[in-house]
Every structure is written in structure tokens, then in C-alpha cells.
Design an enzyme around this catalytic site. Structure first.
Site, PDB file in Angstrom:
ATOM      1  N   ASN A  34      -0.232  -3.103  -0.196  1.00  0.00           N
ATOM      2  CA  ASN A  34       0.491  -4.151   0.530  1.00  0.00           C
ATOM      3  C   ASN A  34       1.527  -3.603   1.505  1.00  0.00           C
ATOM      4  O   ASN A  34       2.243  -4.380   2.144  1.00  0.00           O
ATOM      5  CB  ASN A  34       1.144  -5.149  -0.439  1.00  0.00           C
ATOM      6  CG  ASN A  34       2.255  -4.552  -1.285  1.00  0.00           C
ATOM      7  OD1 ASN A  34       2.828  -3.520  -0.961  1.00  0.00           O
ATOM      8  ND2 ASN A  34       2.570  -5.206  -2.392  1.00  0.00           N
ATOM      9  N   LYS A  35       1.602  -2.275   1.649  1.00  0.00           N
ATOM     10  CA  LYS A  35       2.562  -1.685   2.571  1.00  0.00           C
ATOM     11  C   LYS A  35       2.010  -1.667   3.997  1.00  0.00           C
ATOM     12  O   LYS A  35       0.801  -1.761   4.223  1.00  0.00           O
ATOM     13  CB  LYS A  35       2.914  -0.267   2.129  1.00  0.00           C
ATOM     14  CG  LYS A  35       3.507  -0.174   0.722  1.00  0.00           C
ATOM     15  CD  LYS A  35       4.766  -1.006   0.590  1.00  0.00           C
ATOM     16  CE  LYS A  35       5.525  -0.717  -0.697  1.00  0.00           C
ATOM     17  NZ  LYS A  35       4.843  -1.139  -1.916  1.00  0.00           N
ATOM     18  N   ALA A  36       2.920  -1.523   4.971  1.00  0.00           N
ATOM     19  CA  ALA A  36       2.504  -1.502   6.376  1.00  0.00           C
ATOM     20  C   ALA A  36       1.553  -0.351   6.655  1.00  0.00           C
ATOM     21  O   ALA A  36       0.604  -0.479   7.430  1.00  0.00           O
ATOM     22  CB  ALA A  36       3.727  -1.410   7.287  1.00  0.00           C
TER      23      ALA A  36
END
Length: 352
Positions: A177-179
Site C-alpha cells: 500500500n506504499k507509494a
């Protein structure tokens, strides 16, 4: 959920790298993509050394161990964060001391931290919460080692430099879910060459590089695989694109929700936050979250304050009133780099 909380932005470059790693037969740790990913992180942050590891939590544990933190030591941790920093402190045998956050940016409060210092305090884990950097100039005045947790802050900056460049050690997460993602994964970064050597030693079973199977310390297998790094290396090449995509989603949410009773998370003038998951607050948070989720939109309440959880409550020597207030009113909206304007509009509608 019809609209998920987040999803990765994967393209041909990620697929090409993974196929290349598979065809080489080198899919475990220490492969060429691991090195390439590490070099890209060094260039992005200006750090002298980056060590890719299996997760952001592993990165925290290795950072603490490399600093020699263990039983009898205390580490200050913000009360408003995912549980990993406090859990990592417990994992190495030390004691987390929960500290309140500032209402002006939701990161660890330097004044509250100073009041919690004791002769046993060995470090502060400063979490760049939801993409907003901490007040590092004030934290450095505490004169204890700072570990920067930039897990949610890819692309964020202060006037002094990019997220990931602060403290004696900094860490990233590359969870899905991180950039910037590698599926799972993390990194430990530092400018101290001796500390960098110890980080690598601990990551690779404590095995002396010049003498295979000679173990000088009790290490662990914290390595990132070459397959994982193949994805990460491709994502790092798209860093600016992916960070900008989430920033645009945040802008669209701001325009859609203006005047609708939702307040964006606060930010300081000295900071250029990045968008991890777009966050807003409302006094009716729980009812709004339930309404959106019943409609198939994965809106979520933020984490409860660690100081309000039975497992961690005993580690909060003072009330963490600001952390508790944010945890009762804040929620995340679905966010990813190539989210379409019509999807943003649908999420906004689901909140009403």
C-alpha cells in the site's frame, strides 16, 4: 470492496525485471536487482548506504539492534502510528515509551518527548506520519539518537532535505500500500560507515563477509530477495511519477470535499508532505466509515492510538490526548497513483 483502499501501480518495467531475474536463476538475496535498488535509494535520499531488507518492520528491528539497543533500554515511540515501531522495540528486548503527538502535524511532540527522557533513553523513533516529516531540528536537540521511520513518506521533504535522510538511521517500507512498493520489503539507511557494516552483518546471519560461515554476531536472515528487489528497482525508476499520482488524488479529494464537513490532515509550512493514503477528519467518523463500507468503498478508520490499546497502554507514562483525539476522528480514503477522477468522485459521494 468495489473500490479498495489502495492498489499497486505495476507496469511492464516491473514485469520485465521479474522475468529477467527469473531467467538469470538468481531469485534469492544479494542479486543484481538488490544492489540496484539499494543504489537508487542512496541516490534518492543522499544517504551513503542503503541495505534492502525483507520488510519495514525488519528494518526497524535491525536499526535498533545495530545501535546496540536491548534489555534495560528505553526508546521513545509516538503513540499515533502503526504498531510496528513499538513492536520492534519489544522484539529487541527494550521498552517502548509512548509519547503524544503535536496537533499541528500529528508527528511526535518534541516537548513531550523531552519530558519523557530518562538515563535509560537510548533512541527516539520519529515516524513521518502519513507522509508528514517530523520536526527534526527540534528532535536533534534532545541529544539522543534519532531513527527516522519514513515508511509512509516516500517523496516527502522539509527545507533541510528529503524524507529518509534524517537521523543516525532511517528506514523505509515498501509494503503493497506504499507509494513505492516491492510487495513486501524495507530498507535501512545511514551515513555512518561502521553502522552500515553492522547493519549488513546483522541482516546476513551475522556472517563475516570475508569469511563464509564465520559468524561474529547472532544475526538473522533479513535479506530482500532478488525477485522482490526487481519490482522495487522498477518502482524506484518511476518514483516521481508514482508520488505525483498520489498527490493529484489528494488534490482531487480536496476539491471534492471542500465545504462538506471534512478537514484534511494538518501540515506545517516548513514541510512538503507526500500522500500515502489521503486522510480527513470528521466528528462523525465511525458513521461515515460504516456508510461508505456498506456501499462497497474501502474507507477505513485510522489506527487506534497505541496508548489506548491494552497491549501498549502500560508503556504510556503520560496521557496521549492528541493521539487519542486523532484516532477517534481520522479516516483514510482509497488512494493509489493512477486512481481515476471518477473513482475519487465515487468515494466522495459514498461519504455523504
Amino acid at each position: 470492496m468495489r473500490i479498495p483502499l489502495s492498489q499497486p501501480s505495476l507496469g511492464e518495467s516491473e514485469s520485465d525485471n521479474v522475468r529477467d531475474a527469473m531467467s538469470s536463476g538468481w531469485i534469492s538475496g544479494t542479486g543484481a536487482y538488490v544492489s540496484a535498488f539499494e543504489r537508487s535509494l542512496e541516490q534518492r535520499t543522499g544517504r551513503a548506504s542503503a541495505t534492502a531488507v525483507s520488510s519495514g518492520t525488519t528494518a526497524l528491528e535491525i536499526a535498533l539492534s545495530a545501535l546496540g539497543i536491548g534489555p534495560g533500554d528505553e526508546v521513545l515511540v509516538p503513540a499515533l502510528t502503526f504498531a510496528a515501531p513499538a513492536a520492534a522495540v519489544l522484539t529487541v528486548g527494550a521498552t517502548p515509551v509512548l509519547c503524544d503527538v503535536t496537533p499541528s502535524n500529528w508527528t511526535i511532540d518534541p516537548d513531550a518527548a523531552r519530558a519523557l527522557l530518562t538515563p535509560r533513553t537510548r533512541a527516539v523513533i520519529a515516524v513521518d506520519l502519513m507522509g508528514h516529516p517530523c520536526e527534526y531540528e527540534r528532535l536533534f536537540e534532545l541529544e539522543v539518537p534519532i531513527i527516522e521511520d519514513a515508511a509512509q513518506a516516500h517523496g516527502a521533504r522539509t527545507l533541510k532535505g528529503p524524507a529518509g535522510s534524517f537521523g543516525v538511521v532511517s528506514v523505509f517500507s515498501f509494503h503493497v500500500n506504499k507509494a513505492i512498493t516491492s510487495g513486501e520489503g524495507g530498507a535501512v539507511l545511514t551515513d555512518d560507515p561502521e553502522l552500515a557494516d553492522r547493519i549488513r552483518l546483522l541482516t546476513h546471519h551475522g556472517m563475516t563477509p570475508s569469511r563464509p560461515y564465520h559468524h561474529s554476531v547472532a544475526g538473522r536472515n533479513g535479506r530482500m530477495t532478488n525477485l522482490t528487489a526487481a519490482v522495487g528497482a522498477a518502482q524506484a525508476e518511476r518514483w516521481d511519477e508514482l508520488v505525483a499520482g498520489r498527490s493529484e488524488v489528494a488534490r482531487l479529494y480536496g476539491a471534492r470535499l471542500a465545504g462538506q464537513g471534512f478537514s484534511p490532515r494538518p501540515a506545517e509550512l516548513w514541510a512538503s508532505p507526500s500522500c500515502w493514503l489521503h486522510c480527513v477528519t470528521t466528528a462523525e467518523r465511525d458513521a461515515v466509515v460504516e456508510r461508505a463500507r456498506l456501499g462497497g468503498v474501502d474507507v477505513r478508520a485510522v489506527w487506534p492510538a497505541l496508548s489506548d490499546l491494552p497491549l501498549y497502554h502500560r508503556y504510556a507514562p503520560r496521557p496521549c490526548v492528541h493521539a487519542s483525539e486523532v484516532s477517534r476522528t481520522a479516516m483514510w480514503l482509497p488512494t493509489w497513483a493512477h486512481m481515476m477522477p471518477e473513482e475519487v468522485a465515487e468515494v466522495a459521494e459514498s461519504l455523504m
